[in-house]
Structures are given as structure tokens and as C-alpha cells.
Design a protein around this motif. Structure first.
Motif, PDB file in Angstrom:
ATOM      1  N   THR A   1       0.897  -1.502   0.156  1.00  0.00           N
ATOM      2  CA  THR A   1      -0.119   0.267   0.291  1.00  0.00           C
ATOM      3  C   THR A   1       1.327   1.274  -0.154  1.00  0.00           C
ATOM      4  O   THR A   1       2.233   1.827   0.999  1.00  0.00           O
ATOM      5  CB  THR A   1      -0.620   0.324   1.513  1.00  0.00           C
ATOM      6  N   GLY A   2       0.612   1.706  -0.719  1.00  0.00           N
ATOM      7  CA  GLY A   2       1.372   3.343  -1.103  1.00  0.00           C
ATOM      8  C   GLY A   2       2.644   3.089  -1.816  1.00  0.00           C
ATOM      9  O   GLY A   2       3.229   4.006  -1.760  1.00  0.00           O
ATOM     10  N   LEU A   3       3.144   2.111  -1.989  1.00  0.00           N
ATOM     11  CA  LEU A   3       4.668   1.348  -1.929  1.00  0.00           C
ATOM     12  C   LEU A   3       4.592   2.154  -4.006  1.00  0.00           C
ATOM     13  O   LEU A   3       3.781   2.330  -4.625  1.00  0.00           O
ATOM     14  CB  LEU A   3       4.921   0.693  -2.630  1.00  0.00           C
ATOM     15  N   ARG A   4       5.534   2.959  -3.875  1.00  0.00           N
ATOM     16  CA  ARG A   4       5.793   3.911  -5.605  1.00  0.00           C
ATOM     17  C   ARG A   4       6.309   2.676  -6.025  1.00  0.00           C
ATOM     18  O   ARG A   4       7.928   2.313  -5.893  1.00  0.00           O
ATOM     19  CB  ARG A   4       6.441   4.760  -5.579  1.00  0.00           C
ATOM     20  N   VAL A   5       5.920   2.219  -7.467  1.00  0.00           N
ATOM     21  CA  VAL A   5       6.378   1.187  -8.630  1.00  0.00           C
ATOM     22  C   VAL A   5       6.433   1.497  -9.677  1.00  0.00           C
ATOM     23  O   VAL A   5       5.114   2.131 -10.480  1.00  0.00           O
ATOM     24  CB  VAL A   5       5.787  -0.348  -8.191  1.00  0.00           C
ATOM     25  N   ALA A   6       8.006   2.072  -9.967  1.00  0.00           N
ATOM     26  CA  ALA A   6       7.843   2.344 -11.717  1.00  0.00           C
ATOM     27  C   ALA A   6       8.048   1.241 -12.804  1.00  0.00           C
ATOM     28  O   ALA A   6       8.697   0.223 -12.483  1.00  0.00           O
ATOM     29  CB  ALA A   6       9.455   3.061 -11.348  1.00  0.00           C
ATOM     30  N   ILE A   7       6.959   0.869 -13.530  1.00  0.00           N
ATOM     31  CA  ILE A   7       7.059   0.035 -14.463  1.00  0.00           C
ATOM     32  C   ILE A   7       7.497   0.667 -16.051  1.00  0.00           C
ATOM     33  O   ILE A   7       6.564   1.368 -16.926  1.00  0.00           O
ATOM     34  CB  ILE A   7       5.782  -1.103 -14.032  1.00  0.00           C
ATOM     35  N   GLN A   8       8.503  -0.403 -16.526  1.00  0.00           N
ATOM     36  CA  GLN A   8       8.879   0.105 -17.630  1.00  0.00           C
ATOM     37  C   GLN A   8       8.250  -0.890 -18.779  1.00  0.00           C
ATOM     38  O   GLN A   8       9.192  -1.946 -18.856  1.00  0.00           O
ATOM     39  CB  GLN A   8      10.315   0.149 -17.394  1.00  0.00           C
ATOM     40  N   GLY A   9       7.183  -0.189 -19.565  1.00  0.00           N
ATOM     41  CA  GLY A   9       6.443  -1.677 -20.310  1.00  0.00           C
ATOM     42  C   GLY A   9       5.304  -2.705 -19.658  1.00  0.00           C
ATOM     43  O   GLY A   9       5.313  -3.219 -18.912  1.00  0.00           O
ATOM     44  N   LEU A  10       4.879  -1.595 -20.624  1.00  0.00           N
ATOM     45  CA  LEU A  10       3.102  -2.339 -20.287  1.00  0.00           C
ATOM     46  C   LEU A  10       2.611  -3.082 -21.425  1.00  0.00           C
ATOM     47  O   LEU A  10       1.359  -3.475 -22.027  1.00  0.00           O
ATOM     48  CB  LEU A  10       2.223  -1.045 -20.494  1.00  0.00           C
ATOM     49  N   GLY A  11       3.681  -4.269 -21.702  1.00  0.00           N
ATOM     50  CA  GLY A  11       3.096  -5.725 -22.576  1.00  0.00           C
ATOM     51  C   GLY A  11       2.114  -6.098 -21.646  1.00  0.00           C
ATOM     52  O   GLY A  11       1.382  -6.280 -20.704  1.00  0.00           O
ATOM     53  N   HIS A  12       1.582  -7.973 -22.214  1.00  0.00           N
ATOM     54  CA  HIS A  12       0.883  -8.437 -21.373  1.00  0.00           C
ATOM     55  C   HIS A  12       1.174  -8.643 -19.667  1.00  0.00           C
ATOM     56  O   HIS A  12       0.380  -8.550 -19.376  1.00  0.00           O
ATOM     57  CB  HIS A  12       0.678  -9.841 -22.662  1.00  0.00           C
ATOM     58  N   VAL A  13       2.689  -8.835 -19.915  1.00  0.00           N
ATOM     59  CA  VAL A  13       2.964  -9.094 -18.376  1.00  0.00           C
ATOM     60  C   VAL A  13       2.755  -8.239 -17.875  1.00  0.00           C
ATOM     61  O   VAL A  13       2.135  -7.940 -16.103  1.00  0.00           O
ATOM     62  CB  VAL A  13       3.940  -9.539 -18.803  1.00  0.00           C
TER      63      VAL A  13
END
Length: 340
Positions: A166-178
Motif C-alpha cells: 500500500t502506497g509503495l511507488r513502483v515504476a513499471i517499464q513496459g506495459l505489454g501483456h505481463v
């Protein structure tokens, strides 16, 4: 070429072409010590044939390590199909590849990967049974995302002292299927999402549906966050980019995230916890391997819990030995594969 094979301890390297369909294929079988080699089929453009061969060899080795640490009775392999500039009949090309796989007598089992789909696997399946993730078998991507999500919780516990996201900042590089499936799971537990992708439409979808914050791709690595989750193609962390990171941990779905083994040591020196990619992203392999053997969905889901357990074990060894988790994971995998 033999020097490349010896350096990675590759068992077999197969090359085949079919001028009628435009097929140019590479199959790298790294190890069959624990069972038939299993690994996806990539269908991508390459600058030259040597690049395609190097990609296949490196990925096949990772698949061996991944299968070993996932507790599967499988070896590691990978196939690369060099995408031609123009192809008259895609289905015929993949059927020709199916005949190539069949000629190997079951030593290699293929599956979807970058640039391929379940429909392509259906074409391969017309000529061999040594294929999984067909339309009937289902998409492994959700299971990869489930495993990465569990791995992020284990990583947060090890690095930040709690697996509450909760509230953790997660940076996701790539928004493909996974990547997108992972973003949905993180959103559901209240994580704050920073996202980037070359497809602006995928980014906008995450902004609208998941309340994500869009970040330009060229800026994401330097954006402050708790956890960086690389979920695109590999090799994004090198001697230069790793110095830009402003995160506590790296835990994502991409294969071969590190441009070299030395980058793992740099991360360790900077106090950034690294989740070895072939451990945290093994959910897809677990799904296709067990599904191919006829296991139930309940059995597959239960096996996915081993991902977080294995990561916790690796982190404990890394802390005790003051080594990078990547080095520890390699040592554990090699012990299982080679008995040392």
C-alpha cells in the motif's frame, strides 16, 4: 561459434532455413540434464545473424537456470526466428518451424515469446507435439505476472521490512501483456504506479484505468521510486544506466535485464536489491511446463508460491555472504545443474 557454446556450456545449436517460406531459425539447447529443454520462440528482426545466435544462446542458458531454480523437470532452450522484411505466408513459416522442432525428437519444446502468439503455436502444433502455449493451452502471461507480483512482495519485505505494498511507488517499464497485468495487481493492493511504454495508448489506458502516472521512457530509470520493475526487453541496466537509478530495489519481468554480470555487483555496491530476473519471472515457464505435462490449475498455482520462497532464500544467502543476489542465484542453479 564453438567458443560461444563452450563459454555458456551449451549442449546443442541448430540452424535451419526454408527458402520457400523465408524461415531462418536458430534453436539453442543449453541443457537437458533435468529434462527436455523448454523455452520460447522469438520472432524478431536482428541486425545480423550473429546477434540472433548470441540472443538464442544467452536466453537458453537463462532458461536452464530458471527451470532449475523453479524446481521443474525441464532443461533450458530458446529459439529465434529472424523476421524477414516481407513474409508471404506467416502460417506456412511457422509450420516449417514445427517440422524443424519435430526433427529434434523431443529434446526441445517451444512456447510463445517476444513477437509470437498462441496462433503461431497452433501452426507449429500441426507438425509436432513438442509445443505449448497454444490457443488451447492458454496464455502464460498472467502467470508470469502473478509470480512477479509475489516476488515484488518478497523483495519489499527483504529490502523495506514489509510486504504491504500500500502506497509503495513502483515504476513499471513496459506495459505489454505481463507488465499491464502486473500493474493491475499492484493497483488492486494500493501501490502507486509510475509507468512508461513506447505505446502511448497502453500508457493512457493505465492512467485512465489504474490511476497511474505517465513518465517518459527516457526518464523512468532516473525517477525516484521504491521498486523499479523492468517489464520490456532486456539489457536496460548497464554501467551507465545503473548509476541513474533512484530506487531501493529492482524486481521485474524482463529477461536478461543486466547488460553484464558486473552490473549486478554495481547494484550491490549501491545498496539496490536486485531480484534475479530468471527467478522472479519464472511463473510463465512454470505454467507452460506443468500445463504441457497435464497438471491441474490448482497444482500450477501452488507451484507459483515457490517463486517468493526461492527469492527469500536467495536474499538470505546474499545478505549472509555479502554478495549480489544474482551471483547467489547463479551459484545455486549451477549446483543443481552441474553438481557443484
Amino acid at each position: 561459434m564453438f567458443a560461444m557454446m563452450e563459454a555458456s556450456r551449451l549442449e546443442e545449436l541448430h540452424l535451419a532455413q526454408d527458402p520457400a517460406t523465408g524461415l531462418k531459425a536458430v534453436i539453442a539447447i543449453h541443457s537437458t540434464r533435468l529434462g527436455p529443454a523448454l523455452g520460447g520462440c522469438r520472432y524478431l528482426s536482428y541486425p545480423d545473424e550473429q546477434s540472433a545466435i548470441r540472443d538464442a544462446i544467452g536466453l537458453a542458458k537463462s532458461m536452464s537456470y530458471k527451470a532449475a531454480l523453479a524446481g521443474l523437470e525441464q532443461g533450458g532452450g530458446k529459439s529465434v526466428l529472424i523476421r524477414p522484411a516481407h513474409v508471404a505466408n506467416r502460417g506456412a513459416l511457422f509450420e516449417a518451424f514445427g517440422r524443424m522442432i519435430e526433427s529434434l525428437g523431443g529434446r526441445y519444446i517451444t512456447a510463445v515469446d517476444s513477437g509470437t502468439s498462441s496462433a503461431d503455436m497452433d501452426c507449429i502444433a500441426q507438425h509436432t507435439n513438442h509445443v505449448t502455449s497454444t490457443t488451447r493451452g492458454g496464455d502464460p502471461s498472467p502467470h508470469t505476472a502473478m509470480g512477479v507480483f509475489a516476488g515484488i512482495r518478497a523483495t519489499a519485505l527483504a529490502r523495506l521490512g514489509s510486504d504491504d505494498l500500500t502506497g509503495l511507488r513502483v515504476a513499471i517499464q513496459g506495459l505489454g501483456h505481463v507488465g499491464y497485468a502486473l500493474a493491475e495487481q499492484l493497483h488492486a493492493v494500493g501501490a502507486e504506479l509510475l509507468v512508461s511504454d513506447l505505446d502511448a495508448g497502453r500508457v493512457q489506458l493505465a492512467v485512465e484505468q489504474l490511476g497511474a502516472q505517465a513518465v517518459p521512457s527516457e526518464s523512468l530509470l532516473a525517477t525516484p521510486c521504491d521498486i523499479l520493475a523492468p517489464c520490456g526487453l532486456g539489457g536496460i541496466l548497464d554501467a551507465e544506466t545503473v548509476q541513474q537509478l533512484r530506487c531501493s530495489a529492482v524486481a521485474g519481468a524482463a529477461n536478461t535485464q543486466l547488460a553484464s554480470a558486473e552490473v549486478a555487483d554495481t547494484l550491490q555496491d549501491r545498496g539496490i536489491l536486485y531480484a534475479p530476473d530468471y527467478v522472479i519471472n519464472s511463473g510463465g515457464l512454470i505454467y507452460v511446463a506443468l500445463q504441457h505435462r497435464g497438471a491441474s490449475l490448482a497444482t500450477i498455482t501452488a507451484h507459483l508460491t515457490k517463486i517468493s520462497e526461492r527469492l527469500t532464500e536467495i536474499y538470505a544467502h546474499a545478505e549472509a555472504e555479502k554478495r549480489s543476489p544474482a551471483r547467489v542465484a547463479d551459484s545455486l542453479a549451477e549446483r543443481l545443474l552441474y553438481g557443484r
